[in-house]
Write a protein that holds these residues in place. Structure first.
Motif, PDB file in Angstrom:
ATOM      1  N   PRO A 196     -20.695 -16.879   1.621  1.00 52.93           N
ATOM      2  CA  PRO A 196     -19.715 -17.965   1.825  1.00 52.93           C
ATOM      3  C   PRO A 196     -18.297 -17.458   2.011  1.00 52.93           C
ATOM      4  O   PRO A 196     -17.496 -18.085   2.704  1.00 52.93           O
ATOM      5  CB  PRO A 196     -19.854 -18.803   0.543  1.00 52.93           C
ATOM      6  N   LEU A 197     -17.974 -16.313   1.410  1.00 59.34           N
ATOM      7  CA  LEU A 197     -16.619 -15.776   1.552  1.00 59.34           C
ATOM      8  C   LEU A 197     -16.318 -15.393   3.000  1.00 59.34           C
ATOM      9  O   LEU A 197     -15.203 -15.596   3.489  1.00 59.34           O
ATOM     10  CB  LEU A 197     -16.452 -14.551   0.643  1.00 59.34           C
ATOM     11  N   LEU A 198     -17.317 -14.874   3.711  1.00 65.62           N
ATOM     12  CA  LEU A 198     -17.110 -14.450   5.088  1.00 65.62           C
ATOM     13  C   LEU A 198     -16.897 -15.639   6.018  1.00 65.62           C
ATOM     14  O   LEU A 198     -16.381 -15.472   7.125  1.00 65.62           O
ATOM     15  CB  LEU A 198     -18.308 -13.623   5.571  1.00 65.62           C
ATOM     16  N   ASN A 199     -17.298 -16.829   5.600  1.00 64.75           N
ATOM     17  CA  ASN A 199     -17.152 -18.018   6.428  1.00 64.75           C
ATOM     18  C   ASN A 199     -15.852 -18.772   6.173  1.00 64.75           C
ATOM     19  O   ASN A 199     -15.597 -19.795   6.809  1.00 64.75           O
ATOM     20  CB  ASN A 199     -18.336 -18.964   6.204  1.00 64.75           C
ATOM     21  N   LEU A 200     -15.036 -18.270   5.258  1.00 67.12           N
ATOM     22  CA  LEU A 200     -13.738 -18.905   5.030  1.00 67.12           C
ATOM     23  C   LEU A 200     -12.839 -18.655   6.233  1.00 67.12           C
ATOM     24  O   LEU A 200     -12.798 -17.539   6.768  1.00 67.12           O
ATOM     25  CB  LEU A 200     -13.088 -18.332   3.770  1.00 67.12           C
ATOM     26  N   PRO A 201     -12.120 -19.683   6.689  1.00 72.73           N
ATOM     27  CA  PRO A 201     -11.250 -19.496   7.858  1.00 72.73           C
ATOM     28  C   PRO A 201     -10.154 -18.486   7.579  1.00 72.73           C
ATOM     29  O   PRO A 201      -9.454 -18.570   6.574  1.00 72.73           O
ATOM     30  CB  PRO A 201     -10.671 -20.900   8.098  1.00 72.73           C
ATOM     31  N   GLY A 202     -10.012 -17.518   8.476  1.00 80.19           N
ATOM     32  CA  GLY A 202      -8.964 -16.522   8.330  1.00 80.19           C
ATOM     33  C   GLY A 202      -9.331 -15.344   7.458  1.00 80.19           C
ATOM     34  O   GLY A 202      -8.485 -14.473   7.224  1.00 80.19           O
ATOM     35  N   TYR A 203     -10.593 -15.274   6.983  1.00 78.89           N
ATOM     36  CA  TYR A 203     -10.967 -14.146   6.129  1.00 78.89           C
ATOM     37  C   TYR A 203     -11.070 -12.868   6.965  1.00 78.89           C
ATOM     38  O   TYR A 203     -11.628 -12.860   8.057  1.00 78.89           O
ATOM     39  CB  TYR A 203     -12.299 -14.397   5.416  1.00 78.89           C
ATOM     40  N   ARG A 204     -10.527 -11.789   6.412  1.00 76.84           N
ATOM     41  CA  ARG A 204     -10.515 -10.502   7.105  1.00 76.84           C
ATOM     42  C   ARG A 204     -11.252  -9.453   6.290  1.00 76.84           C
ATOM     43  O   ARG A 204     -11.132  -9.423   5.061  1.00 76.84           O
ATOM     44  CB  ARG A 204      -9.066 -10.053   7.369  1.00 76.84           C
ATOM     45  N   ILE A 205     -11.986  -8.584   6.985  1.00 79.16           N
ATOM     46  CA  ILE A 205     -12.738  -7.521   6.322  1.00 79.16           C
ATOM     47  C   ILE A 205     -12.159  -6.167   6.729  1.00 79.16           C
ATOM     48  O   ILE A 205     -11.507  -6.034   7.763  1.00 79.16           O
ATOM     49  CB  ILE A 205     -14.237  -7.585   6.670  1.00 79.16           C
ATOM     50  N   GLY A 206     -12.425  -5.156   5.904  1.00 81.74           N
ATOM     51  CA  GLY A 206     -11.921  -3.819   6.170  1.00 81.74           C
ATOM     52  C   GLY A 206     -12.604  -3.192   7.378  1.00 81.74           C
ATOM     53  O   GLY A 206     -13.816  -3.298   7.545  1.00 81.74           O
ATOM     54  N   ARG A 207     -11.787  -2.550   8.198  1.00 81.12           N
ATOM     55  CA  ARG A 207     -12.306  -1.945   9.434  1.00 81.12           C
ATOM     56  C   ARG A 207     -12.264  -0.427   9.414  1.00 81.12           C
ATOM     57  O   ARG A 207     -13.023   0.217  10.131  1.00 81.12           O
ATOM     58  CB  ARG A 207     -11.512  -2.450  10.639  1.00 81.12           C
TER      59      ARG A 207
END
Length: 289
Positions: A188-199
């Protein structure tokens, strides 16, 4: 004459009796329907009414900060505002987007991305429309809220790197979660609008530690989906802060040497790059230990 009156009265009485029976049947049907809705189906419609009245949303956690060995911040968060669109609260979301673009400009690429996300996500899930809004843009959206069904203003986070080029090769960077990512899309955290993950860098290597756990908030909404009252709020759990073995002063010194010697000695530059990569790898190994 009396016979005629008798027949007339008898006819009127018949008609009144028929009308009485009809009205009685109508009332009986209405009572039966009322009994069905209030008693037999009462729990179901109460649940639907509560669902329409209440809005349960996840809140984004603060991403963990990254420090060097002396406590100098290499990566932190900046609070900002973003506009999101909830499809089920917007009968004509394309018209809403057109009205929104007159207040806050959206190019064709942004509109295409928004429409694609709206079709891909479930109707109750918010879709990011525009982030990093200025105070003026926030005021314009709020003033035109009655005409922007489904649009809401929420707090967002932007990742910043105060040391800039001195530590970017170590801290790495984050970007928006995409459909092409191989991560668990059911998170669910990945579906939050504007969520960014480390690249890259530490942001990517320590994604699970830095991301934290989402919170939730339950709000009461009106018929148009606007929040009226906050009923319940569960705080999110911030991500864990990381302290690296890197010394930012040494990184700055190496960068200064690079700027002074690169133009005259390319070999020196290549050795410096190899040395910085070596120290970065050693730092990752020390963190994993």
């Amino acid at each position: 004459m009396s016979v005629w009156r008798y027949e007339k009265n008898h006819t009127i009485q018949k008609r009144l009796m028929v009308l009485s029976v009809v009205f009685f049947c109508i009332i009986l049907v209405l009572l039966a329907r009322l009994f069905y809705l209030q008693i037999l189906q009462g729990d179901k419609f109460l649940l639907l009414a509560e669902k329409n009245r209440l809005s349960l949303r996840l809140t984004m956690p603060d991403r963990g900060r990254i420090y060097d060995r002396n406590g100098v911040i290499l990566a932190e968060n900046k609070k900002t505002f973003q506009a999101v669109l909830i499809k089920e609260q917007s009968p004509d979301y394309e018209k809403t987007l057109d009205l929104f673009s007159h207040l806050v400009p959206l190019d064709d690429e942004e509109k295409g991305r928004i429409l694609k996300e709206i079709k891909r996500k479930r109707a109750f899930m918010p879709v990011r429309v525009k982030d990093n809004l200025t105070p003026k843009e926030v005021v314009l959206i709020q003033l035109n809220a009655p005409d922007l069904a489904g649009i809401q203003i929420e707090e967002g986070l932007i990742r910043t790197y105060p040391q800039k080029e001195v530590a970017t090769h170590i801290a790495g960077y984050v970007s928006l979660f995409l459909d092409t990512d191989t991560n668990d899309k059911d998170d669910p955290l990945l579906n939050l609008p504007g969520y960014r993950i480390g690249r890259s860098g530490i942001e990517k290597a320590k994604e699970q530690i830095l991301r934290g756990e989402p919170g939730s908030k339950k709000t009461e909404v009106n018929a148009s989906g606007r929040s009226v009252r906050l009923l319940e709020k569960n705080k999110s759990i911030p991500g864990q802060d990381l302290t690296l073995t890197v010394d930012n002063r040494l990184q700055q010194y190496a960068l200064d040497l690079f700027e002074d010697n690169f133009s005259n000695n390319p070999i020196y530059f290549s050795r410096l790059i190899i040395l910085k990569v070596f120290f970065f790898r050693i730092n990752i190994l020390l963190i994993n230990c």
